[in-house]
Design a protein around this motif. Structure first.
Motif, short mmCIF file in Angstrom:
data_model
loop_
_atom_site.label_atom_id
_atom_site.label_comp_id
_atom_site.label_asym_id
_atom_site.label_seq_id
_atom_site.Cartn_x
_atom_site.Cartn_y
_atom_site.Cartn_z
N LEU A 345 84.40 2.94 -24.65
CA LEU A 345 84.98 4.22 -24.21
C LEU A 345 86.45 4.04 -23.83
CD1 LEU A 345 82.06 5.65 -22.01
CD2 LEU A 345 82.91 6.61 -24.16
N GLU A 346 86.75 2.96 -23.15
CA GLU A 346 88.13 2.67 -22.77
C GLU A 346 89.00 2.43 -24.00
OE1 GLU A 346 91.41 2.26 -20.50
OE2 GLU A 346 89.43 2.68 -19.64
N ARG A 347 88.44 1.75 -24.99
CA ARG A 347 89.21 1.43 -26.19
C ARG A 347 89.54 2.70 -26.98
NH1 ARG A 347 88.39 -0.41 -31.57
NH2 ARG A 347 86.11 -0.23 -31.45
N HIS A 348 88.59 3.59 -27.10
CA HIS A 348 88.81 4.82 -27.86
C HIS A 348 89.55 5.90 -27.06
CE1 HIS A 348 86.65 3.93 -31.60
NE2 HIS A 348 85.81 3.24 -30.85
N PHE A 349 89.42 5.82 -25.75
CA PHE A 349 90.08 6.82 -24.90
C PHE A 349 90.90 6.11 -23.82
CE2 PHE A 349 86.13 8.92 -26.34
CZ PHE A 349 86.67 10.02 -27.00
N PRO A 350 92.00 5.45 -24.19
CA PRO A 350 92.86 4.85 -23.16
C PRO A 350 93.39 5.94 -22.24
CG PRO A 350 93.96 4.86 -25.29
CD PRO A 350 92.55 5.26 -25.55
N GLU A 351 93.90 5.55 -21.11
CA GLU A 351 94.21 6.49 -20.03
C GLU A 351 95.04 7.68 -20.50
OE1 GLU A 351 96.10 6.57 -15.53
OE2 GLU A 351 95.90 4.67 -16.62
N GLU A 352 96.10 7.44 -21.23
CA GLU A 352 96.95 8.54 -21.66
C GLU A 352 96.20 9.49 -22.59
OE1 GLU A 352 101.22 9.19 -23.98
OE2 GLU A 352 100.78 7.27 -23.00
N ARG A 353 95.39 8.91 -23.48
CA ARG A 353 94.66 9.73 -24.43
C ARG A 353 93.59 10.57 -23.74
NH1 ARG A 353 94.68 12.96 -28.46
NH2 ARG A 353 92.93 12.84 -29.92
N ARG A 354 92.85 9.98 -22.83
CA ARG A 354 91.79 10.74 -22.17
C ARG A 354 92.37 11.80 -21.24
NH1 ARG A 354 90.63 5.47 -19.98
NH2 ARG A 354 91.08 5.27 -17.73
N ARG A 355 93.54 11.54 -20.67
CA ARG A 355 94.18 12.56 -19.84
C ARG A 355 94.59 13.75 -20.69
NH1 ARG A 355 98.73 10.21 -18.30
NH2 ARG A 355 97.62 8.76 -16.94
N ALA A 356 95.12 13.47 -21.87
CA ALA A 356 95.54 14.55 -22.76
C ALA A 356 94.36 15.37 -23.24
CB ALA A 356 96.31 13.96 -23.95
N LEU A 357 93.23 14.71 -23.49
CA LEU A 357 92.04 15.40 -23.99
C LEU A 357 91.23 16.07 -22.88
CD1 LEU A 357 90.73 12.78 -26.58
CD2 LEU A 357 91.57 15.07 -27.12
N GLY A 358 91.37 15.57 -21.65
CA GLY A 358 90.52 16.05 -20.57
C GLY A 358 89.16 15.40 -20.56
N VAL A 359 89.13 14.10 -20.87
CA VAL A 359 87.88 13.34 -20.93
C VAL A 359 87.87 12.30 -19.80
CG1 VAL A 359 86.54 11.69 -22.30
CG2 VAL A 359 87.66 13.63 -23.41
N SER A 360 86.73 12.14 -19.17
CA SER A 360 86.58 11.10 -18.14
C SER A 360 85.11 10.68 -18.08
CB SER A 360 87.05 11.61 -16.77
OG SER A 360 86.26 12.71 -16.35
#
Length: 444
Positions: A345-360
């Motif tokens: 999950l971290e690899r596919h959604f690094p912090e900047e990417r997950r923040r932009a998508l709204g994923v946590s």
């Protein structure tokens, strides 16, 4: 020949109202989706890995149990035959082995007579709820989100439930306290609290030591019983095991619900409940709550399969009633799987990417589950699209909220997958999540 034209039809509204409750549809829907998309990688079921199962083990466990009866207890072959082939003791035939195992693994020291061996933990829930909840004002407090098995059982029995939101550390004792007092002011009787203290299904959260101690205090202050469900306590990924509520219980307020589904063999369908509370009847007659549960069990399943109990009993004999040690390999496997899932999950959604998508997502310290928050409605329609177009399954979290909620959350279970499947599954899941257009929140 049957005349179908003359066959009666049944109106759904004339059947029990629970049959229209979405909670009862949740499990069947997931099974149906899995069957329709067999090639999809599934993060949906919370079932154990089959990696160490061998069909030959069943015969070996059965032989270990019969040897135990003949050699350790001095039984004749005729006694063993009757023990296995006939109806048995309603409250179970392996209660002594279960008591020894609980003492060794959990430091729960109770008399064997206080243990009811059940047909899976689901029956333990049904028996316990039926015995404890006597009137319409009696209410079960449940941590929300909550395992659908307990809320579904309550629904079948027409028992009122009251959801209490959990926090990041799982069930919140102060929230239970406030809820109990609020229910009393409303003329209700808060009877018991249902919690999964370790790596809860569905959220994966765990109670801190301070929260466990405080919940026991709240139960004493408010005259509540605690239904402690503990299927995942062995499976720690980080840190150390915390004591069960029952092992900390000094007032017999905790009923401990357990199962051998995750730690031994789900196909055996053997669970149990520790019910060592004293019951006082007319004329001062005293019994254990386990004896009262026996009356209900005698009118439902009569007794738990002696063959299933014998297989589990043999496994317990083989590990000297130290099931935690016997599960060392499984503990390592599930810990590695959860670590892999979090890492992917971290690899596919690094912090900047997950923040932009709204994923946590949360990061449980053990167990089988974690929860992902997404910017769209993760409902059954989205699940079907995920399975059909991306080949990956998950569980909508909204199924676990009895009064609405969780619409933008999904549960992932990593227990039944290999590491390679987790890697591929998260890749598919990431493509699905990124393909979904964000939806504006509903409501005020």
């Amino acid at each position: 020949m049957t005349d179908t034209a003359a066959s009666p039809t049944l109106a759904l509204q004339d059947l029990h109202s629970s049959l229209t409750d979405p909670v009862l549809d949740a499990m069947n829907f997931l099974n149906e989706v899995v069957a329709r998309f067999p090639e999809a990688l599934s993060f949906a079921p919370g079932r154990p890995s089959e990696g160490t199962f061998e069909t030959d083990d069943i015969a070996r466990h059965l032989r270990s149990y019969t040897d135990h009866l003949e050699q350790a207890r001095g039984w004749s072959k005729d006694q063993v035959r009757t023990h296995l082939f006939q109806y048995g003791r309603t409250n179970g035939i392996i209660h002594e082995l279960v008591a020894r195992t609980l003492a060794n693994d959990e430091r729960i020291h109770v008399p064997p007579e206080s243990i009811v061996v059940t047909t899976g933990c689901q029956e333990a829930m049904l028996l316990t709820l039926r015995a404890l909840f006597a009137g319409p004002e009696d209410t079960l407090l449940v941590s929300s989100p909550c395992y659908v098995g307990i809320t579904g059982a309550a629904r079948l029995l027409d028992i009122a439930t009251h959801p209490v939101p959990e926090n990041s550390d799982g069930p919140d004792p102060e929230a239970f306290l406030a809820a109990a007092r609020g229910l009393r002011r409303a003329g209700k009787r808060p009877r018991a609290v249902y919690v999964v203290p370790d790596f809860a299904n569905p959220s994966g959260t765990s109670m801190t030591m301070a929260a466990r101690e405080r919940l026991l205090q709240v139960a004493a202050e408010e005259d509540l019983l605690i239904l402690e469900d503990d299927p995942y306590g062995f499976f720690v990924r980080a840190g150390s095991n915390l004591p069960t509520l029952k092992s900390m219980d000094r007032e017999r307020r905790v009923l401990h619900l357990g199962s051998f589904a995750k730690t031994a063999m789900p196909g055996a369908r053997v669970g149990y409940v520790v019910a060592d509370q004293e019951v006082v009847g007319p004329g001062g007659r005293r019994s254990l709550l386990a004896d009262e549960l026996s009356k209900i069990k005698s009118m439902t399943t009569v007794n738990t399969s002696a063959i299933s109990q014998a297989v589990v009993g043999g496994l317990l004999v083989e590990c000297d009633c130290r099931l935690r040690e016997a599960n060392a390999g499984a503990v390592a496997h599930y810990a590695a799987n959860l670590t892999t899932l979090l890492g992917e999950l971290e690899r596919h959604f690094p912090e900047e990417r997950r923040r932009a998508l709204g994923v946590s997502w949360n990061e449980p310290t053990g167990g089988f589950f974690l929860v992902v928050d997404v910017p769209f409605v993760a409902d059954t329609k989205a699940l079907e699209h995920s399975a059909r177009a991306f080949g990956v399954l998950w569980t909508p979290m909204s199924d676990f909220y009895t009064e609405g909620g969780g619409e933008r959350r999904l549960r992932l279970s990593c227990s039944a997958l290999t590491a390679d499947q987790i890697v591929e599954g998260v890749q598919r899941l990431a493509r699905f999540i990124e393909s979904q257009p964000p939806e504006p929140p509903t409501g005020p």
